[in-house]
Design an enzyme around this catalytic site. Structure first.
Site, short mmCIF file in Angstrom:
data_model
loop_
_atom_site.label_atom_id
_atom_site.label_comp_id
_atom_site.label_asym_id
_atom_site.label_seq_id
_atom_site.Cartn_x
_atom_site.Cartn_y
_atom_site.Cartn_z
N GLU A 191 0.87 -1.17 0.00
CA GLU A 191 0.00 0.00 0.00
C GLU A 191 0.92 1.22 0.00
O GLU A 191 1.81 1.32 0.85
CB GLU A 191 -0.87 -0.01 1.26
CG GLU A 191 -1.93 1.04 1.21
CD GLU A 191 -2.75 1.13 2.49
OE1 GLU A 191 -2.69 0.22 3.33
OE2 GLU A 191 -3.46 2.15 2.63
N ARG A 214 5.42 -12.72 9.81
CA ARG A 214 6.11 -11.46 9.53
C ARG A 214 7.51 -11.49 10.11
O ARG A 214 7.78 -12.21 11.08
CB ARG A 214 5.37 -10.30 10.22
CG ARG A 214 4.05 -9.96 9.62
CD ARG A 214 3.32 -8.96 10.51
NE ARG A 214 3.76 -7.60 10.29
CZ ARG A 214 3.20 -6.78 9.42
NH1 ARG A 214 2.18 -7.16 8.70
NH2 ARG A 214 3.65 -5.55 9.27
N LYS A 274 4.24 0.57 9.58
CA LYS A 274 4.26 1.85 8.89
C LYS A 274 3.57 2.94 9.71
O LYS A 274 3.94 4.10 9.63
CB LYS A 274 3.59 1.72 7.51
CG LYS A 274 4.59 1.29 6.45
CD LYS A 274 3.98 1.33 5.06
CE LYS A 274 3.08 0.14 4.86
NZ LYS A 274 2.57 0.05 3.50
P1 ATP Z 1 2.80 -2.24 8.07
O1 ATP Z 1 2.19 -3.18 9.04
O2 ATP Z 1 4.24 -1.97 8.27
O3 ATP Z 1 2.01 -1.00 7.86
P2 ATP Z 1 1.59 -3.41 5.88
O4 ATP Z 1 1.35 -4.86 5.95
O5 ATP Z 1 0.42 -2.56 6.13
O6 ATP Z 1 2.82 -3.04 6.74
P3 ATP Z 1 1.68 -3.33 3.08
O7 ATP Z 1 2.12 -2.24 2.21
O8 ATP Z 1 0.27 -3.70 3.09
O9 ATP Z 1 2.18 -2.96 4.52
O10 ATP Z 1 2.59 -4.60 2.87
C1 ATP Z 1 2.85 -5.17 1.63
C2 ATP Z 1 3.19 -6.60 1.86
O11 ATP Z 1 4.32 -6.71 2.74
C3 ATP Z 1 2.06 -7.36 2.50
O12 ATP Z 1 1.82 -8.53 1.76
C4 ATP Z 1 2.55 -7.69 3.87
O13 ATP Z 1 2.11 -8.98 4.23
C5 ATP Z 1 4.05 -7.67 3.73
N1 ATP Z 1 4.71 -7.28 4.97
C6 ATP Z 1 4.55 -6.13 5.65
N2 ATP Z 1 5.29 -6.13 6.76
C7 ATP Z 1 5.95 -7.31 6.80
C8 ATP Z 1 6.89 -7.91 7.70
N3 ATP Z 1 7.28 -7.29 8.83
N4 ATP Z 1 7.36 -9.13 7.40
C9 ATP Z 1 6.97 -9.75 6.28
N5 ATP Z 1 6.11 -9.25 5.39
C10 ATP Z 1 5.58 -8.04 5.64
MG MG Z 2 -1.15 -3.99 5.01
#
Ligand code: ATP
Ligand code: MG
Length: 558
Positions: free
Chosen positions: A36, A262, A272
């Site tokens: 995102e 994760r 984020k």
């Molecule tokens: P955050 O929790 O940091 O805001 P998010 O999951 O909202 O991260 P996205 O932009 O939606 O951020 O993430 C894109 C992809 O990265 C998703 O498929 C998510 O599962 C993966 N992802 C995000 N954080 C991690 C992490 N710490 N370890 C592994 N994969 C991750």
């Molecule tokens: Mg997300």
């Protein structure tokens, strides 16, 4: 973790699934990384990137980069650009497969109407508060909304007027009509569309309604023909909803979702939401402040992408959440930089050393090895003269027994140069040592005595007449506790000593032209790189990581 597998992706449950799919004749592998664009990528994302692009590459498939841009109030073009740059930097390429969920808004809208026509979705006028109250909780079922049984015609009419912008933001939503008593909260008539009068970075002011992430995500995968939707564990409970939508819509393909744990790192926040807060409150200088766990920050700090890939592979892919020790990441960085980083000399906290028997006005060039781990890196010439700088803490006037470096009467080696002996110290009116008076032995040129005598210490140094001044930024963990936020407020756990600036350092002349991001070892100090802030009249270096490796010790002991 064995040394044989370190650094290379091994076997894991995702690769097992893909291989058994292939054995069963499903030969195509299409994955996607779906960020995102509401912030910069962090090292946790590196794991998701590496899994998705990695398995596609390994099994001859393809991996898409798809921006899940369904929330225009939080998303910005700056983030889209940064994400693309960072994925490339990490070493992955989506080729022509760059997509945006917003490209599918029209199709998603049609599918929403399809659900309305088949009685599977309805427009709800409840306010957010009432809707939450009626959703129930883990022990109590939810209650049906009074708008749940609207006619198809009324729903269609209202939904079209939502699209046309007739109602204010938040006035109504479109909900799936599933089961308000479901044990899975995600199936209690989840919201599919909300009214939002907001400019979208890509679709501008075309839309007054936007699909939720849950409605856009699985359908976007289906449109793109994604075979394996790989995501992190928090989406496990959403899988039944994604499957329900896929079942009730005329989608062109049926992706399967698999969840992995994760990546979490000690002394680090990888959310984020929190990272945005740090930037917005000015607790760091920006998304690329070298103390941040973002890829942009790690790049600026001098961490090579290969070290990140190596670390992510070592951390492995599992189905259970865990926290990885930050020392393991630093180990990957050191191991790589030790092999690749050219050595230079820099004195971080200078103390002047004058060689009284070296002719005034004279000077010479000495030969220094660029990288003892890599003979191909060759040698360079470094300037030597009567006045040098050495490190303040390499001298003690009254040394304890186990201090072998410079002290009055003691002889030490200056690296690549000569043996010197301290004869006297000069102090200022405050009693602080401002200068060391030494003599050198001309017969030790290159750093070895022809009579075979030994010294117990080798010091780094720079020539006072040749060494430019530099600012050095030493970084320590941004948080003072391994589990920031565990006490309730992660801001309270910020490490007040995360940045230490040394403004009076003196560095080897060759460092005046150091290129940002290119790793260098400052001998005996650690790995550094020029910062993007560095300018010819104000050199700035970041410490990537120190030299000492506590992780190797822990592993060796275990
Ligand atoms: P955050 O929790 O940091 O805001 P998010 O999951 O909202 O991260 P996205 O932009 O939606 O951020 O993430 C894109 C992809 O990265 C998703 O498929 C998510 O599962 C993966 N992802 C995000 N954080 C991690 C992490 N710490 N370890 C592994 N994969 C991750
Ligand atoms: Mg997300």
């Amino acid at each position: 973790m064995t040394h044989e597998t370190a650094g290379a992706p091994g076997r894991d449950f995702i690769r097992d699934i893909i291989e058994s799919d292939m054995a069963a004749g499903k030969s195509q592998v299409v994955t996607r990384f779906p960020p995102e664009p509401n912030g910069y990528l962090h090292i946790g994302h590196a794991k998701a990137i590496q899994i998705n692009f990695g398995v596609a590459r390994q099994y001859g498939g393809r991996c898409h980069l798809r921006f899940d841009d369904t929330n225009p109030t939080k998303e910005e073009q700056e983030y889209i650009d940064a994400i693309k740059r960072d994925v490339h930097w990490l070493g992955f390429d989506w080729g022509p497969h760059l997509y945006y969920a917003s490209d599918y808004f029209e199709q998603l809208y049609e599918w929403a109407e399809h659900l309305i026509r088949t009685g599977k979705a309805y427009v709800d006028d409840l306010g957010a508060e009432e809707m939450r109250a009626m959703r129930g909780n883990l022990t109590e079922p939810g209650r049906d909304s009074p708008y749940r049984d609207r006619s198809v015609a009324e729903n269609l009419d209202l939904f079209r007027r939502m699209r046309a912008g007739e109602f204010p933001s938040g006035a109504r939503v479109l909900r799936a009509r599933i089961d308000m008593a479901s044990g899975n909260m995600n199936l209690r008539d989840p919201v599919l569309y909300r009214i939002l009068h907001a400019e979208h970075p890509r679709t501008g002011s075309k839309w007054y309604i936007y699909p939720t992430y849950d409605f856009a995500h699985g359908q976007s995968d289906a449109i793109e023909g994604v075979t394996h939707s790989l995501c992190s564990l928090e989406f496990e409970d959403h899988r039944p909803l994604y499957n329900w939508l896929i079942e009730h819509l005329p989608v062109p393909s049926r992706p399967r979702q698999y969840e992995f744990a994760r990546l979490n790192l000690s002394y680090t926040v990888l959310s984020k939401r929190f990272l945005t807060e740090l930037v917005r409150q000015g607790r760091v200088s920006g998304w690329d402040d070298p103390r941040m766990p973002t890829l942009a920050a790690l790049r600026r700090r001098g961490v090579p992408p290969a070290a990140i890939r190596d670390f992510v592979n070592r951390a492995g892919i599992a189905r259970a959440n865990s926290v990885v020790d930050i020392a393991m990441f630093e180990h990957s960085i050191r191991e790589l930089l030790n092999k690749t980083a050219p050595r230079r000399m820099a004195v971080l906290r200078p103390l002047k050393l004058v060689i009284e028997n070296y002719p005034a006005g004279a000077g010479e060039e000495l030969e220094a090895v660029n990288n003892p781990e890599d003979p191909a890196a060759g040698t360079r010439r470094i300037a030597f003269g009567r006045e040098l700088y050495v490190e303040q803490d390499d001298f003690m006037e009254d040394p304890p027994k186990n201090f072998y470096r410079l002290s009055p009467g003691r002889e030490v080696r200056l690296r690549y140069a000569y043996f010197v002996t301290c004869r006297d110290v000069v102090k200022n009116s405050a009693g602080e040592i401002t200068e060391l008076i030494c003599t050198y032995d001309p017969l030790t040129r290159g750093g070895n005595a022809s009579d075979g005598r030994k010294v117990r210490a080798t010091l780094h140094w720079v020539s006072a007449a040749h060494a430019p001044r530099a600012e050095i930024r030493l970084y320590n963990p941004l948080f003072a506790r391994p589990d920031p936020g565990a006490g309730g407020d992660f801001m309270a756990d910020l490490n007040p000593h995360s940045l230490e600036r040394l403004t009076g350092a003196r560095v080897e002349a060759a460092l005046a032209t150091a290129i940002p991001e290119e790793p260098i070892q400052f001998e005996r100090q650690g790995y550094f790189c020029a910062d993007v802030d560095s300018a010819p009249d104000h050199l700035v270096f970041n410490r990537t990581v120190g030299l000492r490796d506590s992780w190797a010790k822990v592993q060796g002991a275990g």
